[in-house]
Design a protein around this motif. Structure first.
Motif, PDB file in Angstrom:
ATOM      1  N   GLY A   1       0.787  -1.233   0.000  1.00  0.00           N
ATOM      2  CA  GLY A   1       0.000   0.000   0.000  1.00  0.00           C
ATOM      3  C   GLY A   1       0.813   1.273   0.000  1.00  0.00           C
ATOM      4  O   GLY A   1       0.240   2.364  -0.106  1.00  0.00           O
ATOM      5  N   SER A   2       2.135   1.179   0.110  1.00  0.00           N
ATOM      6  CA  SER A   2       2.955   2.394   0.126  1.00  0.00           C
ATOM      7  C   SER A   2       3.174   2.957  -1.264  1.00  0.00           C
ATOM      8  O   SER A   2       3.602   4.110  -1.410  1.00  0.00           O
ATOM      9  N   ASP A   3       2.895   2.158  -2.298  1.00  0.00           N
ATOM     10  CA  ASP A   3       3.069   2.643  -3.665  1.00  0.00           C
ATOM     11  C   ASP A   3       1.899   3.541  -4.055  1.00  0.00           C
ATOM     12  O   ASP A   3       0.734   3.225  -3.784  1.00  0.00           O
ATOM     13  N   VAL A   4       2.190   4.639  -4.695  1.00  0.00           N
ATOM     14  CA  VAL A   4       1.154   5.587  -5.097  1.00  0.00           C
ATOM     15  C   VAL A   4       0.334   5.026  -6.247  1.00  0.00           C
ATOM     16  O   VAL A   4      -0.894   5.183  -6.286  1.00  0.00           O
ATOM     17  N   HIS A   5       0.982   4.360  -7.179  1.00  0.00           N
ATOM     18  CA  HIS A   5       0.317   3.889  -8.388  1.00  0.00           C
ATOM     19  C   HIS A   5       0.064   2.385  -8.317  1.00  0.00           C
ATOM     20  O   HIS A   5       0.898   1.613  -7.832  1.00  0.00           O
ATOM     21  N   LEU A   6      -1.094   1.983  -8.831  1.00  0.00           N
ATOM     22  CA  LEU A   6      -1.401   0.569  -8.955  1.00  0.00           C
ATOM     23  C   LEU A   6      -0.682  -0.014 -10.167  1.00  0.00           C
ATOM     24  O   LEU A   6      -0.550   0.662 -11.193  1.00  0.00           O
ATOM     25  N   PRO A   7      -0.239  -1.258 -10.093  1.00  0.00           N
ATOM     26  CA  PRO A   7       0.310  -1.905 -11.295  1.00  0.00           C
ATOM     27  C   PRO A   7      -0.805  -2.102 -12.317  1.00  0.00           C
ATOM     28  O   PRO A   7      -1.867  -2.648 -11.992  1.00  0.00           O
TER      29      PRO A   7
ATOM     30  N   GLU B   1       7.351  -3.361  -9.770  1.00  0.00           N
ATOM     31  CA  GLU B   1       8.216  -3.089  -8.631  1.00  0.00           C
ATOM     32  C   GLU B   1       7.448  -3.128  -7.319  1.00  0.00           C
ATOM     33  O   GLU B   1       8.003  -2.809  -6.260  1.00  0.00           O
ATOM     34  N   THR B   2       6.174  -3.520  -7.373  1.00  0.00           N
ATOM     35  CA  THR B   2       5.319  -3.514  -6.190  1.00  0.00           C
ATOM     36  C   THR B   2       5.299  -4.890  -5.530  1.00  0.00           C
ATOM     37  O   THR B   2       4.992  -5.896  -6.181  1.00  0.00           O
ATOM     38  N   ALA B   3       5.606  -4.943  -4.247  1.00  0.00           N
ATOM     39  CA  ALA B   3       5.563  -6.194  -3.503  1.00  0.00           C
ATOM     40  C   ALA B   3       4.122  -6.687  -3.410  1.00  0.00           C
ATOM     41  O   ALA B   3       3.181  -5.902  -3.248  1.00  0.00           O
ATOM     42  N   ALA B   4       3.944  -8.008  -3.513  1.00  0.00           N
ATOM     43  CA  ALA B   4       2.607  -8.585  -3.512  1.00  0.00           C
ATOM     44  C   ALA B   4       2.606  -9.922  -2.793  1.00  0.00           C
ATOM     45  O   ALA B   4       3.496 -10.748  -2.994  1.00  0.00           O
ATOM     46  N   ALA B   5       1.590 -10.122  -1.954  1.00  0.00           N
ATOM     47  CA  ALA B   5       1.366 -11.409  -1.299  1.00  0.00           C
ATOM     48  C   ALA B   5       0.183 -12.071  -1.978  1.00  0.00           C
ATOM     49  O   ALA B   5      -0.854 -11.448  -2.180  1.00  0.00           O
ATOM     50  N   GLN B   6       0.326 -13.338  -2.330  1.00  0.00           N
ATOM     51  CA  GLN B   6      -0.724 -14.025  -3.077  1.00  0.00           C
ATOM     52  C   GLN B   6      -1.684 -14.790  -2.173  1.00  0.00           C
ATOM     53  O   GLN B   6      -1.298 -15.289  -1.115  1.00  0.00           O
ATOM     54  N   GLU B   7      -2.907 -14.867  -2.626  1.00  0.00           N
ATOM     55  CA  GLU B   7      -3.948 -15.655  -1.982  1.00  0.00           C
ATOM     56  C   GLU B   7      -4.485 -16.599  -3.037  1.00  0.00           C
ATOM     57  O   GLU B   7      -4.813 -16.172  -4.147  1.00  0.00           O
ATOM     58  N   VAL B   8      -4.560 -17.886  -2.730  1.00  0.00           N
ATOM     59  CA  VAL B   8      -4.952 -18.886  -3.724  1.00  0.00           C
ATOM     60  C   VAL B   8      -6.419 -18.718  -4.108  1.00  0.00           C
ATOM     61  O   VAL B   8      -7.297 -18.633  -3.240  1.00  0.00           O
ATOM     62  N   VAL B   9      -6.680 -18.663  -5.407  1.00  0.00           N
ATOM     63  CA  VAL B   9      -8.034 -18.705  -5.935  1.00  0.00           C
ATOM     64  C   VAL B   9      -8.263 -20.063  -6.603  1.00  0.00           C
ATOM     65  O   VAL B   9      -9.217 -20.771  -6.292  1.00  0.00           O
ATOM     66  N   VAL B  10      -7.385 -20.412  -7.524  1.00  0.00           N
ATOM     67  CA  VAL B  10      -7.407 -21.715  -8.179  1.00  0.00           C
ATOM     68  C   VAL B  10      -6.256 -22.546  -7.632  1.00  0.00           C
ATOM     69  O   VAL B  10      -5.107 -22.116  -7.667  1.00  0.00           O
ATOM     70  N   GLU B  11      -6.580 -23.727  -7.144  1.00  0.00           N
ATOM     71  CA  GLU B  11      -5.550 -24.582  -6.553  1.00  0.00           C
ATOM     72  C   GLU B  11      -4.526 -25.002  -7.601  1.00  0.00           C
ATOM     73  O   GLU B  11      -4.886 -25.285  -8.748  1.00  0.00           O
ATOM     74  N   PRO B  12      -3.255 -25.065  -7.231  1.00  0.00           N
ATOM     75  CA  PRO B  12      -2.223 -25.480  -8.193  1.00  0.00           C
ATOM     76  C   PRO B  12      -2.330 -26.961  -8.532  1.00  0.00           C
ATOM     77  O   PRO B  12      -2.971 -27.719  -7.844  1.00  0.00           O
TER      78      PRO B  12
END
Length: 321
Positions: A252-258, A310-321
């Motif tokens: 959330g510290s990034d001003v712009h969304l990817p 350049e934006t850090a992201a944590a993933q949440e599973v939607v479709v199982e691998p």
């Protein structure tokens, strides 16, 4: 098709494929909160509206769609896809039958190609296909809304709210009595929160239904043949899709969304590491902050820290691998 509701106070037009309706009306988070609380409405009048009438409409559509619709009860909402011969997604339809007519709304600008395909498949069936976009506008009432629906309006009711096929001439009078209006950005933020894919956003020319979690909601695995079924069955029974949909919590510290299309890499490999996916939709959510949907390679570890650009992201599973 430009909506007359763009004249409402504060309306800021949407761009790109969603051009023609309001992106917001001056207060994005207030509009999101209103929808989450079950109040207001969303103008989706830029979406295509297609109808199918005739005695054979359900049995005929059953042959073409990924969904089981031959015995679809009147008033029951469903969604379905049309696939290519190789199983790639070409159309997404959001359907309801009112007892005499199947009503579907589709992505803006896709109705012409859809109607052309359906017309080419009529053969001897007793069906009539029509593009009704010029006559009817889609309006969304959020889940929990107690707003009254005008008499005679066809309604498609789902867990996420009600889609109304409103006569286009009644848009302004409807808005005057069913406000406040919420813009498309608020609607999209809730769509992303609920991990709901959208054709042309979460899809590209090679997307198959398994990658997006559309198996079950838009694809019925126990129905008869349809174009692309062999791919669906093969992946379901013998393998795994090459990619999977994920939900991203963005720094959330990034001003712009990817922006959509932003390349995703594993954070431990740095910004020059191998590309393992891309952002499909990114939004600012009133509670969750900046979030996104993305497609990544199936074998990416579910606990891997990611970089969206350049934006850090944590993933949440939607479709199982």
């Amino acid at each position: 098709m430009k909506s007359p509701l763009l004249t409402l106070p504060g309306a800021v037009p949407a761009e790109g494929v969603d051009e023609g309706v309001a992106a917001h009306y001056g207060d994005l988070f207030r509009e999101q909160r209103a929808l989450a609380d079950g109040t207001g409405f969303v103008d989706l009048s830029h979406r295509g509206v297609v109808t199918v009438t005739g005695d054979d409409r359900l049995s005929w559509l059953h042959l073409l769609l990924t969904q089981h619709v031959s015995e679809l009860p009147a008033g029951e909402a469903t969604e379905a896809l049309i696939l290519s011969a190789h199983g790639h997604i070409e159309h997404a339809l959001y359907l309801v039958d009112d007892g005499t007519t199947v009503w579907a709304h589709v992505e803006p600008g896709t109705q012409d190609a859809l109607v052309a395909y359906l017309e080419s498949m009529k053969f001897f069936y007793r069906v009539e296909v029509a593009d009704r976009t010029g006559d009817f506008a889609v309006v969304h009432l959020p889940a929990g809304s107690i707003a009254e629906v005008p008499d005679g309006v066809v309604v498609r009711e789902t867990a996420y709210g009600r889609d109304l096929f409103l006569p286009r001439a009644d848009l302004e009078s409807f808005a005057a009595t069913h406000g406040p209006a919420a813009g498309l950005l608020a609607y999209e933020a809730l769509r992303v929160e609920h991990h709901r894919p959208r054709l042309g956003f979460e899809t590209d020319h090679r997307t198959i239904p398994h990658e997006l979690g559309w198996i079950g909601t838009a694809v019925h695995l126990q129905k008869g043949c349809y174009r692309g079924q062999e791919t669906v069955a093969r992946v379901q029974n013998l393998g795994k899709p090459p990619r999977r949909l994920v939900f991203l919590h963005l720094d959330g510290s990034d001003v712009h969304l990817p922006v959509p299309g932003t390349e995703i890499r594993v954070a431990d490999e740095g910004p020059e590491g191998r590309k393992i996916g891309f952002v499909t939709t990114s939004v600012r959510h009133h509670e969750l902050g900046p979030v996104a949907l993305a497609l990544v390679k199936r074998n990416v570890p579910v606990d891997a820290r990611l970089l969206a650009g350049e934006t850090a992201a944590a993933q949440e599973v939607v479709v199982e691998p």
